[in-house]
Design an enzyme around this catalytic site. Structure first.
Site, PDB file in Angstrom:
ATOM      1  N   ILE A  13       0.847  -1.202   0.000  1.00 42.24           N
ATOM      2  CA  ILE A  13       0.000   0.000   0.000  1.00 42.24           C
ATOM      3  C   ILE A  13       0.882   1.253   0.000  1.00 42.24           C
ATOM      4  O   ILE A  13       0.606   2.225  -0.700  1.00 42.24           O
ATOM      5  CB  ILE A  13      -0.954   0.022   1.220  1.00 42.24           C
ATOM      6  CG1 ILE A  13      -1.801  -1.259   1.267  1.00 42.24           C
ATOM      7  CG2 ILE A  13      -1.868   1.247   1.163  1.00 42.24           C
ATOM      8  CD1 ILE A  13      -2.696  -1.379   2.508  1.00 42.24           C
ATOM      9  N   ASP A  56      14.392   1.503  10.715  1.00 43.09           N
ATOM     10  CA  ASP A  56      13.359   0.819  11.493  1.00 43.09           C
ATOM     11  C   ASP A  56      12.568   1.856  12.287  1.00 43.09           C
ATOM     12  O   ASP A  56      13.167   2.708  12.950  1.00 43.09           O
ATOM     13  CB  ASP A  56      14.053  -0.173  12.447  1.00 43.09           C
ATOM     14  CG  ASP A  56      13.074  -1.154  13.052  1.00 43.09           C
ATOM     15  OD1 ASP A  56      12.125  -0.717  13.731  1.00 43.09           O
ATOM     16  OD2 ASP A  56      13.256  -2.368  12.827  1.00 43.09           O
ATOM     17  N   TYR A 144      -2.987  -8.718  16.458  1.00 42.31           N
ATOM     18  CA  TYR A 144      -2.866  -7.700  15.407  1.00 42.31           C
ATOM     19  C   TYR A 144      -3.949  -6.624  15.557  1.00 42.31           C
ATOM     20  O   TYR A 144      -3.669  -5.420  15.481  1.00 42.31           O
ATOM     21  CB  TYR A 144      -2.956  -8.370  14.029  1.00 42.31           C
ATOM     22  CG  TYR A 144      -3.081  -7.401  12.887  1.00 42.31           C
ATOM     23  CD1 TYR A 144      -2.005  -6.597  12.510  1.00 42.31           C
ATOM     24  CD2 TYR A 144      -4.276  -7.268  12.176  1.00 42.31           C
ATOM     25  CE1 TYR A 144      -2.123  -5.705  11.459  1.00 42.31           C
ATOM     26  CE2 TYR A 144      -4.397  -6.375  11.129  1.00 42.31           C
ATOM     27  CZ  TYR A 144      -3.321  -5.599  10.771  1.00 42.31           C
ATOM     28  OH  TYR A 144      -3.434  -4.698   9.733  1.00 42.31           O
ATOM     29  N   ARG A 212     -15.616 -10.107   3.131  1.00 40.26           N
ATOM     30  CA  ARG A 212     -14.726  -8.963   3.325  1.00 40.26           C
ATOM     31  C   ARG A 212     -15.140  -7.825   2.391  1.00 40.26           C
ATOM     32  O   ARG A 212     -15.683  -8.047   1.315  1.00 40.26           O
ATOM     33  CB  ARG A 212     -13.279  -9.361   2.979  1.00 40.26           C
ATOM     34  CG  ARG A 212     -12.658 -10.399   3.916  1.00 40.26           C
ATOM     35  CD  ARG A 212     -12.403  -9.840   5.288  1.00 40.26           C
ATOM     36  NE  ARG A 212     -11.760 -10.771   6.210  1.00 40.26           N
ATOM     37  CZ  ARG A 212     -12.407 -11.594   7.018  1.00 40.26           C
ATOM     38  NH1 ARG A 212     -13.735 -11.649   7.014  1.00 40.26           N
ATOM     39  NH2 ARG A 212     -11.747 -12.366   7.863  1.00 40.26           N
TER      40      ARG A 212
HETATM   41  C1  UD2 Z   1      -7.201  -8.150   8.255  1.00 40.68           C
HETATM   42  C2  UD2 Z   1      -8.102  -6.907   8.282  1.00 40.68           C
HETATM   43  C3  UD2 Z   1      -7.701  -5.929   7.185  1.00 40.68           C
HETATM   44  C4  UD2 Z   1      -6.210  -5.619   7.199  1.00 40.68           C
HETATM   45  C5  UD2 Z   1      -5.468  -6.955   7.127  1.00 40.68           C
HETATM   46  C6  UD2 Z   1      -3.958  -6.808   7.135  1.00 40.68           C
HETATM   47  C7  UD2 Z   1     -10.272  -7.836   9.019  1.00 40.68           C
HETATM   48  C8  UD2 Z   1     -11.674  -8.102   8.675  1.00 40.68           C
HETATM   49  N1  UD2 Z   1      -9.493  -7.312   8.039  1.00 40.68           N
HETATM   50  O1  UD2 Z   1      -7.448  -8.843   7.069  1.00 40.68           O
HETATM   51  O2  UD2 Z   1      -8.442  -4.722   7.365  1.00 40.68           O
HETATM   52  O3  UD2 Z   1      -5.847  -4.906   8.346  1.00 40.68           O
HETATM   53  O4  UD2 Z   1      -5.831  -7.780   8.236  1.00 40.68           O
HETATM   54  O5  UD2 Z   1      -3.413  -8.085   6.965  1.00 40.68           O
HETATM   55  O6  UD2 Z   1      -9.839  -8.066  10.137  1.00 40.68           O
HETATM   56  N2  UD2 Z   1      -7.751 -16.848   3.786  1.00 40.68           N
HETATM   57  C9  UD2 Z   1      -7.942 -18.042   3.115  1.00 40.68           C
HETATM   58  N3  UD2 Z   1      -6.899 -18.597   2.440  1.00 40.68           N
HETATM   59  C10 UD2 Z   1      -5.666 -17.999   2.383  1.00 40.68           C
HETATM   60  C11 UD2 Z   1      -5.473 -16.769   3.072  1.00 40.68           C
HETATM   61  C12 UD2 Z   1      -6.539 -16.211   3.747  1.00 40.68           C
HETATM   62  O7  UD2 Z   1      -9.046 -18.622   3.160  1.00 40.68           O
HETATM   63  O8  UD2 Z   1      -4.756 -18.564   1.763  1.00 40.68           O
HETATM   64  C13 UD2 Z   1      -8.898 -16.238   4.465  1.00 40.68           C
HETATM   65  C14 UD2 Z   1      -8.641 -15.822   5.913  1.00 40.68           C
HETATM   66  O9  UD2 Z   1      -8.839 -16.891   6.806  1.00 40.68           O
HETATM   67  C15 UD2 Z   1      -9.672 -14.713   6.057  1.00 40.68           C
HETATM   68  C16 UD2 Z   1      -9.757 -14.085   4.655  1.00 40.68           C
HETATM   69  O10 UD2 Z   1      -9.200 -15.041   3.768  1.00 40.68           O
HETATM   70  O11 UD2 Z   1     -10.937 -15.232   6.383  1.00 40.68           O
HETATM   71  C17 UD2 Z   1      -8.956 -12.804   4.525  1.00 40.68           C
HETATM   72  O12 UD2 Z   1      -7.660 -13.027   5.061  1.00 40.68           O
HETATM   73  P1  UD2 Z   1      -6.478 -11.974   4.836  1.00 40.68           P
HETATM   74  O13 UD2 Z   1      -5.274 -12.498   5.519  1.00 40.68           O
HETATM   75  O14 UD2 Z   1      -6.372 -11.608   3.415  1.00 40.68           O
HETATM   76  O15 UD2 Z   1      -7.004 -10.666   5.572  1.00 40.68           O
HETATM   77  P2  UD2 Z   1      -7.763 -10.433   6.994  1.00 40.68           P
HETATM   78  O16 UD2 Z   1      -9.221 -10.544   6.783  1.00 40.68           O
HETATM   79  O17 UD2 Z   1      -7.099 -11.172   8.080  1.00 40.68           O
END
Ligand code: UD2
Length: 317
Positions: A13, A56, A144, A212
């Protein structure tokens, strides 16, 4: 001459934000990045027009001279991953909380005019209703989410008690060119893109019905620039989402359609700390910051897919 600093400017980003700043004629753009997750190649196209410092954010003494006198510091540097914060709570706390504190402190002491802080939609956790509005009480579900929320709280009190103008934007799930798909902590769209191009089924954690508010990186960069200029926003928090909501199953189906293939996903156990549904209410960001996202999910995915295909060809050459 305008003077901007982007912490985490070599990240996915951050580098888009650097590009947007230069595109609108920014004078001096300073990038601070320790290259832990960022990459210098993300800045390849703009390298001659910026100052890059491998620094850093936890090192106050090194950060202070780099931010001194800046018009705006965009604080994006972080270790941005729910699962990584569970695997490495100490490191992520140190960078995301202590590092953020040091950046704010250096900005205050260096007379910076405004700081825009990259907060996270993860702060909401699971809410009773959707979309999520800034007035809902935070319910962080992972280290996080806590860490990014602490940064918001610090942003707010640096504004009210310590004389530093700040504004926080809660980024929702950002995707687009340059998102690194190669780590176990990579964002899901980048992982889907790589799987699609390599004709491998992706693994979806859980039933894939979690949803999402996927937001295209250029829209997030544009909003972040608007937050640097808006008036009457000191110490406030805004949603930086698109306003829509798609399940992972829907996204994978859309990608298969765009590519004209059939490749059913695999399913694995749900991920600890995962939020179930996420969708931004963008009313406040539209009203106060002039937020105007331009990219539908389909258009954003098309552009992102084209970029991954081009970069794959480039890497093979
Ligand atoms: C969180 C925050 C987002 C941002 C991000 C930074 C939420 C809702 N969103 O994203 O705003 O800060 O963190 O990293 O908290 N998944 C799969 N397969 C994969 C990888 C991920 O199924 O190989 C799923 C994962 O379990 C989740 C979704 O995809 O349900 C999104 O995961 P992500 O890591 O892309 O982002 P997320 O939602 O943790």
């Amino acid at each position: 001459m305008s003077h901007y600093v982007v912490t985490g400017g070599a990240g996915f980003i951050g580098s888009a934000l650097v590009g947007a700043l230069l595109a609108e004629g920014a004078g001096r753009v300073v990038v601070i990045d320790n290259l832990l997750t960022g990459k210098e190649e993300n800045l390849e196209e703009v390298r001659k027009r910026i100052e890059f410092h491998r620094t850093d954010i936890r090192c106050y003494d090194e950060v202070l001279p780099l931010v001194r006198g800046a018009d705006v510091v965009f604080h994006l540097a972080a270790i941005p991953s729910v699962p990584r914060s569970i695997a490495e709570p100490e490191l992520t706390h140190d960078v995301n909380v202590n590092g953020t504190f040091q950046v704010f402190r250096a900005c205050r002491d260096g007379g910076v005019r405004r700081v825009v802080y990259a907060a996270s939609s993860s702060a909401y956790g699971d809410t009773d209703t959707l979309p999520k509005t800034e007035t809902m009480p935070p319910r962080p579900l992972s280290p996080y989410a806590v860490q990014k929320l602490v940064g918001e709280y610090y942003a707010s009190v640096f504004c009210t008690c310590l004389g530093l103008e700040t504004v926080s934007i809660r980024y929702f799930n950002v995707y687009g060119p340059r998102q690194d798909p190669s780590s176990p902590y990579s964002g899901v769209i980048s992982v889907f893109m790589k799987a699609l191009i390599e004709r491998r089924p992706p693994t979806i954690f859980g039933d894939g019905e979690q949803s999402r508010d996927f937001t295209y990186v250029e829209d997030v960069a544009a909003l972040t620039l608007k937050a640097a200029r808006a008036s009457g926003v000191c110490g406030k928090v805004y949603n930086g989402g698109n306003g829509g909501r798609y399940s992972l199953n829907q996204v994978w189906a859309l990608l298969q359609r765009l590519e004209g293939i059939e490749l059913p996903a695999r399913y694995g156990p749900p991920r600890p700390g995962d939020v179930r549904h996420s969708q931004a209410d963008t009313t406040a960001a539209v009203r106060d910051l002039g937020h105007a996202p331009r990219f539908t999910l389909e258009e954003g995915l098309r552009r992102t897919l084209e970029w991954y295909k081009r970069s794959l060809v480039r890497n093979r050459a």
